[in-house]
Design a protein around this motif. Structure first.
Motif, PDB file in Angstrom:
ATOM      1  N   ALA A  97      54.595  42.577  41.537  1.00  0.00           N
ATOM      2  CA  ALA A  97      53.211  42.127  41.709  1.00  0.00           C
ATOM      3  C   ALA A  97      52.403  42.295  40.430  1.00  0.00           C
ATOM      4  O   ALA A  97      51.660  41.383  40.024  1.00  0.00           O
ATOM      5  CB  ALA A  97      52.561  42.911  42.849  1.00  0.00           C
ATOM      6  N   TYR A  98      52.535  43.454  39.769  1.00  0.00           N
ATOM      7  CA  TYR A  98      51.763  43.680  38.548  1.00  0.00           C
ATOM      8  C   TYR A  98      52.067  42.603  37.506  1.00  0.00           C
ATOM      9  O   TYR A  98      51.159  42.072  36.861  1.00  0.00           O
ATOM     10  CB  TYR A  98      52.081  45.051  37.955  1.00  0.00           C
ATOM     11  N   SER A  99      53.347  42.311  37.332  1.00  0.00           N
ATOM     12  CA  SER A  99      53.726  41.343  36.299  1.00  0.00           C
ATOM     13  C   SER A  99      53.284  39.932  36.660  1.00  0.00           C
ATOM     14  O   SER A  99      52.899  39.155  35.781  1.00  0.00           O
ATOM     15  CB  SER A  99      55.253  41.364  36.083  1.00  0.00           C
ATOM     16  N   ALA A 100      53.371  39.587  37.954  1.00  0.00           N
ATOM     17  CA  ALA A 100      52.910  38.262  38.374  1.00  0.00           C
ATOM     18  C   ALA A 100      51.426  38.098  38.062  1.00  0.00           C
ATOM     19  O   ALA A 100      50.986  37.056  37.544  1.00  0.00           O
ATOM     20  CB  ALA A 100      53.179  38.055  39.859  1.00  0.00           C
ATOM     21  N   ILE A 101      50.630  39.131  38.369  1.00  0.00           N
ATOM     22  CA  ILE A 101      49.188  39.072  38.098  1.00  0.00           C
ATOM     23  C   ILE A 101      48.929  39.049  36.599  1.00  0.00           C
ATOM     24  O   ILE A 101      48.128  38.237  36.099  1.00  0.00           O
ATOM     25  CB  ILE A 101      48.480  40.275  38.751  1.00  0.00           C
ATOM     26  N   PHE A 102      49.602  39.949  35.860  1.00  0.00           N
ATOM     27  CA  PHE A 102      49.363  40.054  34.420  1.00  0.00           C
ATOM     28  C   PHE A 102      49.740  38.759  33.707  1.00  0.00           C
ATOM     29  O   PHE A 102      48.972  38.260  32.852  1.00  0.00           O
ATOM     30  CB  PHE A 102      50.179  41.219  33.855  1.00  0.00           C
ATOM     31  N   CYS A 103      50.892  38.195  34.021  1.00  0.00           N
ATOM     32  CA  CYS A 103      51.346  36.988  33.313  1.00  0.00           C
ATOM     33  C   CYS A 103      50.535  35.763  33.699  1.00  0.00           C
ATOM     34  O   CYS A 103      50.357  34.852  32.888  1.00  0.00           O
ATOM     35  CB  CYS A 103      52.841  36.762  33.559  1.00  0.00           C
ATOM     36  N   THR A 104      50.025  35.724  34.929  1.00  0.00           N
ATOM     37  CA  THR A 104      49.079  34.659  35.284  1.00  0.00           C
ATOM     38  C   THR A 104      47.840  34.758  34.404  1.00  0.00           C
ATOM     39  O   THR A 104      47.351  33.749  33.861  1.00  0.00           O
ATOM     40  CB  THR A 104      48.670  34.776  36.764  1.00  0.00           C
ATOM     41  N   GLY A 105      47.333  35.965  34.259  1.00  0.00           N
ATOM     42  CA  GLY A 105      46.175  36.166  33.390  1.00  0.00           C
ATOM     43  C   GLY A 105      46.468  35.823  31.944  1.00  0.00           C
ATOM     44  O   GLY A 105      45.609  35.263  31.244  1.00  0.00           O
ATOM     45  N   LEU A 106      47.675  36.132  31.483  1.00  0.00           N
ATOM     46  CA  LEU A 106      48.038  35.840  30.095  1.00  0.00           C
ATOM     47  C   LEU A 106      48.035  34.338  29.836  1.00  0.00           C
ATOM     48  O   LEU A 106      47.557  33.880  28.786  1.00  0.00           O
ATOM     49  CB  LEU A 106      49.408  36.439  29.789  1.00  0.00           C
ATOM     50  N   VAL A 107      48.553  33.552  30.789  1.00  0.00           N
ATOM     51  CA  VAL A 107      48.536  32.090  30.629  1.00  0.00           C
ATOM     52  C   VAL A 107      47.106  31.574  30.638  1.00  0.00           C
ATOM     53  O   VAL A 107      46.738  30.694  29.845  1.00  0.00           O
ATOM     54  CB  VAL A 107      49.374  31.411  31.733  1.00  0.00           C
ATOM     55  N   LEU A 108      46.271  32.105  31.529  1.00  0.00           N
ATOM     56  CA  LEU A 108      44.865  31.691  31.542  1.00  0.00           C
ATOM     57  C   LEU A 108      44.178  32.048  30.228  1.00  0.00           C
ATOM     58  O   LEU A 108      43.367  31.275  29.704  1.00  0.00           O
ATOM     59  CB  LEU A 108      44.136  32.369  32.704  1.00  0.00           C
ATOM     60  N   PHE A 109      44.486  33.215  29.697  1.00  0.00           N
ATOM     61  CA  PHE A 109      43.879  33.655  28.441  1.00  0.00           C
ATOM     62  C   PHE A 109      44.294  32.757  27.279  1.00  0.00           C
ATOM     63  O   PHE A 109      43.476  32.410  26.415  1.00  0.00           O
ATOM     64  CB  PHE A 109      44.287  35.101  28.164  1.00  0.00           C
ATOM     65  N   LEU A 110      45.574  32.349  27.243  1.00  0.00           N
ATOM     66  CA  LEU A 110      46.088  31.525  26.150  1.00  0.00           C
ATOM     67  C   LEU A 110      45.736  30.055  26.325  1.00  0.00           C
ATOM     68  O   LEU A 110      45.429  29.360  25.357  1.00  0.00           O
ATOM     69  CB  LEU A 110      47.609  31.671  26.060  1.00  0.00           C
TER      70      LEU A 110
END
Length: 401
Positions: A237-250
């Motif tokens: 769950a942590y990685s799914a949330i974090f990587c979703t945020g990373l794509v939004l950030f980039l």
């Protein structure tokens, strides 16, 4: 029948070639933007990301295998049981992810690459970063404070950043395939799955030696039960949330850049991770109260995961509608079928609910989804495989009830 060409000098011009309809043009745009069906080439000697991936995953793999091999000399049976059970756990998660990633499928090769990064690349980076951070915290705030609070500060930073680096490497290796925040969500979940399974195996080794190895099998089975119950609300769950945020950030071709939302999700993942790891310092030694808190925290994490899924999957559903629109226009599939394929589970169940035709309707949806996948792989154009998928759909549709 063929159309005769006009005689030279008559002033007549040949018929204009057929033009693409608006929905066909939109399909071509969507396939390019989404990277649907884009090939993934792992071996790229001229790409620095390939060598970073190979070096860290290779080193991590050698360290983990050596660690498990040494432990199996003493605790061979419990370690084997743990490996089998966690492999089944991973297989179940793979099936579930394929079930929810039913629109513009990510290539399976990319999911495997993500899993190996989480299991061996990210975990080895985090393990080497944890000790120095804990040492610095101990020197700054005292060993007692670092013992209570250090894990919840160090792990969310170095582990989530290490897993996020994996997504950056995947983007560098397969730029077209990683196009939306939903792609980040799925890939992040697989990175987290790899991290969690390998981490759990190392915990299983420690559990086997608990109580001087008095009951290694029982201790390992107890650990597997606990980690399986709380696992979906942990690294996956942590990685799914974090990587979703990373794509939004980039920002990506199919995902406009949203810096604030991206940072918010990455910090949310770190905060959830930190609260979990700091539960001992927050709750103290009260085991019963801690168990209730863990259940509530896991539930909260899963609620956030579901919300992130629903916020990001809409783009994928729009892609499915656009890819199928020309097929609806030509009569290959019906608008009802396209709506079921581009909808959620409730829409698909409603489509299949016709009692006397349920089996065939399920097969029609599967064949129509295969057609969408083939169109994506063919960049939205015609190909032999697209024509075969279209013929197969017609064959399934014509079967008697």
């Amino acid at each position: 029948m063929t159309t005769a060409l006009p005689e030279p000098g008559t002033g007549a011009s040949p018929a204009a070639p057929p033009t693409l309809t608006d929905v066909a043009v939109e399909r071509l745009r969507v396939v390019r933007e989404s990277g649907w069906g884009a090939p993934v080439r792992f071996v790229q000697p001229r790409n620095a990301a390939f060598w970073v991936y190979v070096a860290l995953v290779g080193f991590g793999l050698s360290v983990i295998l050596r660690y498990l091999s040494n432990a199996s000399v003493v605790y061979g049976t419990p370690i084997t049981v743990a490996v089998v059970l966690f492999a089944l756990y991973g297989g179940l998660f793979w099936w579930f992810t394929q079930h929810i990633d039913r629109y513009a499928h990510l290539p399976r090769k990319l999911l495997v690459i993500a899993f190996f990064w989480g299991g061996f690349g990210a975990i080895i980076m985090a393990s080497y970063a944890n000790s120095p951070i804990l040492s610095l915290l101990g020197k700054a705030f005292g060993l007692s404070w670092a013992s209570d609070w250090g894990a919840g500060i160090a792990a969310p930073i170095d582990e989530e950043l290490a897993k996020g680096l994996g997504l950056l490497l995947l983007i560098a290796l397969a730029s077209r395939a990683v196009s939306t925040a939903f792609d980040g969500f799925i890939l992040g979940a697989f990175i987290g799955l790899g991290f969690q399974i390998v981490e759990d195996l190392t915990y299983a080794v420690a559990a086997a030696g608990k109580g001087f190895g008095a009951d290694p099998s029982g201790s390992v089975l107890q650990l597997v039960e606990v980690r399986a119950v709380f696992g979906l609300g942990a690294h996956i769950a942590y990685s799914a949330i974090f990587c979703t945020g990373l794509v939004l950030f980039l920002g990506r071709p199919g995902q406009p850049r949203r810096v604030g939302a991206g940072l918010g999700l990455m910090l949310t993942a770190m905060l959830l991770h930190g609260v979990w790891d700091n539960s001992g310092g927050i709750l103290g030694p009260a085991i019963g109260f801690a168990l209730v808190a863990w259940v509530l925290l896991t539930a909260l994490t899963l609620v956030i995961v579901v919300r992130v899924f629903r916020r990001t999957v809409g783009v994928e559903r729009a892609y499915m509608r656009a890819v199928l629109a020309p097929e609806v226009e030509s009569g290959t599939i019906t608008a009802e079928e396209a709506g079921a394929l581009a909808g959620d589970g409730r829409a698909r169940r409603a489509y299949r609910r016709v009692a006397q035709d349920r089996g065939r309707r399920r097969l029609v949806l599967m064949a129509a989804h295969d057609l969408a996948d083939e169109l994506g792989s063919a960049n939205g154009a015609e190909s032999d495989r697209v024509r075969f998928a279209r013929d197969e759909l017609a064959r399934v549709r014509s079967q008697p009830v």
